[in-house]
Design a protein around this motif. Structure first.
Motif, PDB file in Angstrom:
ATOM      1  N   ALA A 119       0.787  -3.833   3.709  1.00  0.00           N
ATOM      2  CA  ALA A 119      -0.075  -4.852   3.117  1.00  0.00           C
ATOM      3  C   ALA A 119       0.154  -4.929   1.609  1.00  0.00           C
TER       4      ALA A 119
ATOM      5  N   HIS B 185      -6.320  -1.182   5.740  1.00  0.00           N
ATOM      6  CA  HIS B 185      -5.122  -1.967   5.441  1.00  0.00           C
ATOM      7  C   HIS B 185      -3.881  -1.248   5.970  1.00  0.00           C
TER       8      HIS B 185
ATOM      9  N   LEU C 143      -7.438  -6.700  -3.773  1.00  0.00           N
ATOM     10  CA  LEU C 143      -8.438  -5.730  -3.320  1.00  0.00           C
ATOM     11  C   LEU C 143      -9.706  -5.890  -4.143  1.00  0.00           C
TER      12      LEU C 143
ATOM     13  N   GLN D 164     -12.371  -1.230  -3.091  1.00  0.00           N
ATOM     14  CA  GLN D 164     -11.136  -0.924  -2.361  1.00  0.00           C
ATOM     15  C   GLN D 164     -10.076  -0.326  -3.283  1.00  0.00           C
TER      16      GLN D 164
ATOM     17  N   VAL E  37      -0.936  -5.519  -2.197  1.00  0.00           N
ATOM     18  CA  VAL E  37      -2.197  -5.307  -2.923  1.00  0.00           C
ATOM     19  C   VAL E  37      -2.334  -6.263  -4.104  1.00  0.00           C
TER      20      VAL E  37
ATOM     21  N   MET F  37       0.839  -1.196   0.000  1.00  0.00           N
ATOM     22  CA  MET F  37       0.000   0.000   0.000  1.00  0.00           C
ATOM     23  C   MET F  37       0.876   1.248   0.000  1.00  0.00           C
TER      24      MET F  37
END
Length: 559
Positions: A468, A464, A477, A481, A470, A437
């Motif tokens: 994290a 998140h 996600l 999101q 993705v 992220m």
């Protein structure tokens, strides 16, 4: 411009681009020249020694040992120089290829998405990745080989002339000149073939990309066979072009091998016929004859370049064409950073705009203004020009008629960079970088602190952590999101001047449920941003200060 003139122009452009790597390329060329000279010596020296032994002009184990030792030293030194040539040449080539990609990115990124709409994202990717890779053949495998292909044969002919006489030297020169001339056979057809191959490969890349992007529509309309048939047709074109190129390469290779063997025999024959004292001249004649196969490495490269260089030059032409293409919008000589405090934050005044090649305008005579801090909604049918407003607002395009004002100043006078600083856009189909992220958010501002990143994630209700993963293109996600991550990234970029920015949401919350949409809009309004929200659903805009509805003619139906 003729094909030959175009090739000369491309070569001159590449040489100019290679100037920063002149030292490395010069060292690579010098290593190649020395190595090839030693390579010729590893054949010529033993041939001369055999002649000396056969005619009794030399004898004894010491002479043989010395000849073998010198030959071994030359072979080892040649190997070392070959390594240096390749190392230095590829260091230069890979550095220049990296610079070329950086220049492409710097040139094209400010023009996106207009440039990708026009040329096709997959075609541009093919140029930036595959075509730049193919340019490596010029930097690493053309400059030094081209120099050695001239210098080494000239030196070999001179040595033969001095050692065995003018007749033998002239024969060696003719045989080696044929080695330079054979690769030119079919050069024009090779260049045309390389252009056809490059074009078809780019078309195939775009076809595959479009098919994957529209796979749901393709399945829904049962068009799989149609798309597959189109791809098969393009693949057949590519196969025919590659087969023709292979036939030309095979013919050249056969003629090159024939030149070596017949040329060697010809040099021997001329030497024997013209020698006044064959026994005394035999060592020199054998030395001269050995220079024909001894220089084969220098001339074989030219033959290989006849196949690979047209592809590299065509790739370079496509890169240059993309770099030299006229920008979608013209930048001012001196961009202004001024603002008119009392003016609207964003205004479109009598704007008419048509996409390149479109039969009719997407927007025609459109006028509206958004006051500082106002929340304005834009709705309308598909094709009415909603997303075009966001592109004009961020100056991806300039209108054919009318003016776009940002903070009361004509966007043309502000320049694209300044407009992009003041107008930030989040769209419905964002690109999400594979990684964490944090990495995806820092695309907006690589100096952003973790505190700012967490603030943006909290504002868009993403819980998140920054570390994290993705997934590839945000595969881990959900659609909603991914949109919120893209919105958070937009906020990270705008955060330093949030109260002065104009935030355009182009269907950027379309995957959110109504309650989440309402909370996101409320939080953005609380930040004091000027908000333009483009949406299909009116419920998304129920709290807007005003709603602009675009009709099919793209003229506001109700302010």
């Amino acid at each position: 411009m003729t094909g030959q003139a175009r090739r000369r122009g491309t070569v001159a452009w590449l040489l100019n681009f290679a100037r920063p790597a002149t030292a490395l390329l010069t060292a690579s060329t010098a290593s190649r020249l020395a190595g090839h000279a030693l390579g010729a010596a590893t054949l010529a020296l033993p041939a001369w020694a055999v002649g000396m032994l056969a005619t009794g002009q030399a004898a004894g184990a010491g002479f043989v040992v010395l000849t073998v030792a010198l030959t071994l030293v030359a072979a080892v030194a040649k190997a070392v120089l070959r390594y240096l040539e390749q190392l230095l040449g590829h260091l230069a080539a890979f550095g220049l290829m990296g610079e070329m990609r950086v220049e492409l990115l710097a040139r094209l990124a400010p023009q996106a998405p207009a440039v990708t709409d026009g040329a096709g994202a997959a075609r541009i990717q093919a140029v930036a990745v595959r075509d730049v890779d193919r340019v490596e053949v010029f930097f690493a495998h053309t400059i030094a080989p081209a120099v050695s292909a001239v210098v080494i044969p000239l030196a070999a002919a001179a040595v033969a002339w001095v050692a065995a006489g003018p007749a033998v030297g002239l024969t060696v020169a003719v045989v080696l000149a044929l080695g330079l001339g054979l690769p030119l056979l079919g050069a024009g057809a090779g260049q045309r073939g390389a252009r056809e191959v490059a074009t078809v490969r780019a078309d195939i890349a775009q076809h595959v990309a479009d098919t994957l992007r529209l796979r749901d529509d393709v399945r829904a309309n049962e068009a799989e066979r149609v798309r597959a048939a189109g791809l098969a047709e393009q693949d057949a074109l590519l196969s025919r072009a590659l087969a023709a190129s292979g036939r030309r390469a095979g013919l050249r290779h056969a003629l090159a091998n024939l030149r070596v063997w017949l040329g060697t025999l010809g040099v021997l024959a001329v030497g024997v016929v013209t020698a006044t004292d064959l026994e005394a001249a035999l060592p020199s004649i054998l030395l001269a004859a050995a220079l024909v196969p001894g220089t084969i490495t220098s001339l074989e490269t030219v033959e290989r370049l006849a196949t690979s260089l047209p592809t590299g030059l065509e790739a370079a032409r496509r890169v240059r064409e993309l770099l030299d293409a006229a920008p979608v919008v013209d930048e001012p000589v001196t961009a202004t950073t001024a603002s008119l405090p009392a003016a609207p934050a964003l205004e479109l005044r009598d704007v008419t705009f048509a996409y390149p090649g479109a039969p009719s305008p997407t927007l025609e005579g459109l006028s509206f203004a958004v006051a500082r801090g106002e929340f304005v909604g834009v709705v309308g049918a598909t094709g009415s020009g909603k997303s075009t407003i966001s592109r004009l607002a961020q100056r991806h395009f300039d209108p054919q008629r009318g003016t776009v004002f940002v903070d009361g100043v004509d966007a043309r006078e502000l320049g694209s960079a300044e407009v992009a600083r003041r107008v930030v856009v989040a769209d419905q189909d964002p690109f999400v970088l594979e990684g964490t992220m944090r990495e995806s958010l820092r695309l907006a501002d690589d100096s952003a602190s973790d505190e700012r990143l967490r603030w943006a994630l909290e504002l868009v209700e993403l819980d998140h952590g920054l570390d994290a993963q993705v997934g590839r293109r945000g595969a881990r996600l959900s659609g909603g999101q991914r949109q919120r991550l893209a919105l958070a990234r937009t906020l990270v970029r705008a955060a330093p001047e949030l109260d002065r920015c104009i935030l355009v949401l182009d269907e950027a919350t379309s995957h959110q449920d109504p309650l989440t949409q309402a909370r996101l809009i409320a939080r953005l309004r609380a930040l004091g941003v000027t908000l333009v929200v483009i949406a299909h659903r009116l419920e998304t805009l129920r709290d807007a200060d005003r709603t602009i509805t675009l009709s099919a003619s793209a003229t506001p139906a109700s302010p």
